[in-house]
Design an enzyme around this catalytic site. Structure first.
Site, short mmCIF file in Angstrom:
data_model
loop_
_atom_site.label_atom_id
_atom_site.label_comp_id
_atom_site.label_asym_id
_atom_site.label_seq_id
_atom_site.Cartn_x
_atom_site.Cartn_y
_atom_site.Cartn_z
N LYS A 201 0.86 -1.19 0.00
CA LYS A 201 0.00 0.00 0.00
C LYS A 201 0.90 1.24 0.00
O LYS A 201 1.44 1.62 1.03
CB LYS A 201 -0.89 -0.02 1.25
N GLU A 275 9.07 1.03 11.20
CA GLU A 275 10.15 2.02 11.07
C GLU A 275 9.48 3.37 11.13
O GLU A 275 8.75 3.74 10.21
CB GLU A 275 10.91 1.79 9.75
N CYS A 309 13.25 10.25 7.57
CA CYS A 309 13.07 10.00 9.00
C CYS A 309 14.41 10.02 9.73
O CYS A 309 14.45 10.29 10.92
CB CYS A 309 12.34 8.71 9.27
N GLU A 406 9.52 15.68 15.53
CA GLU A 406 9.99 15.50 14.17
C GLU A 406 9.32 16.55 13.29
O GLU A 406 8.09 16.68 13.28
CB GLU A 406 9.60 14.09 13.69
P1 ADP Z 1 3.51 10.62 7.33
O1 ADP Z 1 3.18 11.29 8.62
O2 ADP Z 1 4.96 10.38 7.13
O3 ADP Z 1 2.75 11.14 6.17
P2 ADP Z 1 1.78 8.44 7.80
O4 ADP Z 1 2.15 7.57 8.94
O5 ADP Z 1 0.62 9.33 7.93
O6 ADP Z 1 3.11 9.16 7.44
O7 ADP Z 1 1.58 7.58 6.49
C1 ADP Z 1 2.39 6.50 6.14
C2 ADP Z 1 1.55 5.47 5.45
O8 ADP Z 1 0.59 4.96 6.37
C3 ADP Z 1 0.76 5.98 4.26
O9 ADP Z 1 0.77 4.98 3.25
C4 ADP Z 1 -0.63 6.17 4.84
O10 ADP Z 1 -1.65 6.09 3.88
C5 ADP Z 1 -0.72 5.02 5.80
N1 ADP Z 1 -1.68 5.18 6.90
C6 ADP Z 1 -2.20 6.33 7.41
N2 ADP Z 1 -3.06 6.05 8.42
C7 ADP Z 1 -3.08 4.70 8.57
C8 ADP Z 1 -3.75 3.80 9.46
N3 ADP Z 1 -4.58 4.22 10.43
N4 ADP Z 1 -3.51 2.47 9.31
C9 ADP Z 1 -2.66 2.02 8.38
N5 ADP Z 1 -2.00 2.81 7.51
C10 ADP Z 1 -2.20 4.14 7.60
#
Ligand code: ADP
Length: 497
Positions: A201, A275, A309, A406
């Protein structure tokens, strides 16, 4: 100029580079790259419409122009993908000898090399990072990860000191937007090498190169369902992490989402690697090669908009060289070229999204409120798109939000120390522990520090160097599990006693 900053101290005048750094535009040609206007889901070896018939736009963050629309996978689509991956696991992939799996993985690696130019351009268009970075860092490393793991596929009996091992089954892999193709490679390559099948995904703001990777998988004629790509936002990721048919969840992203995923898999038999965020300390001792350190600092935070990161977002400088380092850093920042990410001379590209830009602005405002002194490079920001000038703060208190949270943007917080013990204490004074850098002429000092730093990766007199044979991962709230190297194989195998 020196009056803009306190503690510049040095008698030397600030350098005026004038026009020496003006370059003629040198944009990468894009006419040979065709981005399809609409992208479907890659499930069971075929391109399929989403059940909901819903699509979302992916835009270029440097121009805000729509690049394509992308299918939004819901729970039913995720279920189809997991089932396809399970069938592929049972029928083909888990039964195939390692040397045969290796051939497929080598094919993917070679195809990434062959299509490197197109992939780099699409990465830069969709994510906003300079073409210099995607061409010279992301793409070679993505190919290297597939080559490296293809090499392991038929040697796994030797990887775990003679202990028996088996694959886990179906891996659900959720990745972020900062290194879209490289993160896909980090996750897909070891999973396939160890005999698992995959549902990937990608992040909603950068799905295009993962979809091109799916095309490569298709052209490499992997058995249908061995790799599936489902696009969508957080809900799609959540459905994948929660799916009972998934044996292993691998996630790279924010600590907040990492915690949600950890809760979702708690009490199940799923194996999990996370990670997460970081707040790395880049530690500069007075005896360091200062000019080299300045390059490392700039490369560690500005060349990728701080969208890493492991970015060296806290600079710890020995007090006696603080003013010298700050002056040299400011002079170097005046030469950074910010703008069109497709221009081969661009050093600093666009911020990945409007939401990310808003987060950066909020934290920078908090830094100013806390009384830290701000300096932003004097670059003109383009009118369209999401941009933030490379910035640093001096006089930062350890308790300030800009020293603790961060930022994920081109913003550096500078703190000082007097002794190695103080440097260590400040460096470890964070809830994160992904990476750190040490700059010193004394090897013994680097080793002393490296042994005591609570960080998964420690660089000595360099920064942000990656290699597929070198394990990467965090301490504390930066997550657990390692990616890359022999240790990374453990994340995709069950190893007997
Ligand atoms: P960032 O803050 O670096 O944008 P996120 O953690 O929001 O990172 O997003 C990283 C990935 O996790 C993306 O592919 C996002 O769509 C996915 N994501 C966001 N929310 C969820 C959730 N509740 N469960 C699983 N995956 C998620």
């Amino acid at each position: 100029m020196s009056a803009e900053i306190t503690k510049t101290g040095e008698a030397l005048p600030a350098l005026d580079f004038g026009h020496a750094w003006e370059y003629a535009p040198s944009p990468e040609a894009t006419d040979h790259v065709r981005i399809a206007p609409r992208h479907e889901l890659f499930v069971g070896g075929a391109w399929r419409q989403p059940h909901s018939s819903r699509y979302f736009d992916t835009i270029s963050p440097s121009t805000e122009q729509k690049l394509a629309e992308v299918a939004e996978a819901d729970e039913r689509d995720v279920d189809d993908a997991v089932q396809a991956a399970r069938r592929a696991y049972d029928r083909y992939w888990s039964r195939m000898p390692g040397r045969e799996r290796a051939k497929f993985i080598f094919r993917i690696a070679r195809a990434i090399q062959e299509k490197a130019r197109e992939l780099a351009i699409v990465e830069t268009m969709d994510g906003g990072k300079p073409i210099k970075e995607s061409r010279d860092v992301d793409l070679p490393l993505a190919a290297a990860h597939f080559f490296y793991h293809a090499g392991w596929a038929d040697k796994l009996d030797y990887a775990f000191q003679g202990r028996a091992w088996r694959p886990l089954g179906v891996a659900g892999q959720i990745i972020p937007w900062n290194f879209p193709l490289l993160m896909a490679a980090w996750k897909v390559a070891p999973a396939l090498a160890c005999g698992n099948t995959v549902v990937l995904k990608p992040a909603e703001t950068t799905p295009l190169t993962a979809l091109l990777l799916a095309r490569i998988v298709e052209e490499a004629e992997l058995p249908p369902g061995v790799v599936n790509v489902v696009t969508g936002a957080g809900a799609t990721g959540a459905a994948l992490a929660a799916h009972p048919g998934v044996d292993k969840v691998a996630f790279t992203g924010s600590t907040d989402v990492g915690k949600k995923i950890q809760r979702a898999v708690a009490g199940t038999k799923k194996k999990l690697t996370l990670e997460l965020g970081g707040k790395a300390a880049n530690i500069v001792f007075a005896d360091a090669p200062i000019d080299q350190a300045i390059e490392g600092i700039v490369g560690g935070i500005y060349f990728n908009q701080g969208h890493v990161c492991c970015a060296g977002s806290r600079l710890l400088v020995e007090e006696s060289v603080h003013d010298l380092v700050v002056r040299k850093l400011r002079d170097r920042m005046a030469t950074l070229r910010l703008g069109d990410p497709l221009d081969k001379n661009t050093d600093v590209g666009a911020i990945n999204s409007g939401a990310q830009l808003a987060r950066i602005r909020e934290l920078v405002a908090a830094g100013e409120e806390d009384g830290a002194e701000r300096y932003s490079a004097p670059c003109a920001l383009p009118g369209k798109g999401f941009w933030f000038a490379p910035t640093f703060f001096t006089g930062v208190a350890q308790s300030s939000r800009i020293a603790r949270e961060e930022i994920f943007g081109p913003v550096l917080s500078i703190l000082t120390f007097r002794t190695p013990e103080e440097a260590l204490e400040k460096a470890n004074n964070t809830m994160y522990g992904l990476s750190a850098g040490i700059w010193s002429d004394k090897g013994a000092k680097i080793f002393w520090m490296a042994q005591r730093l609570k960080a998964g990766v420690v660089w000595g007199n360099t920064y942000n160097k990656f290699d597929p044979s070198s394990p990467f991962g965090g301490y504390k709230e930066s997550g657990f599990g390692r990616e890359g190297g022999r240790q990374g194989l453990l994340a995709y195998t069950e190893v007997g006693q």
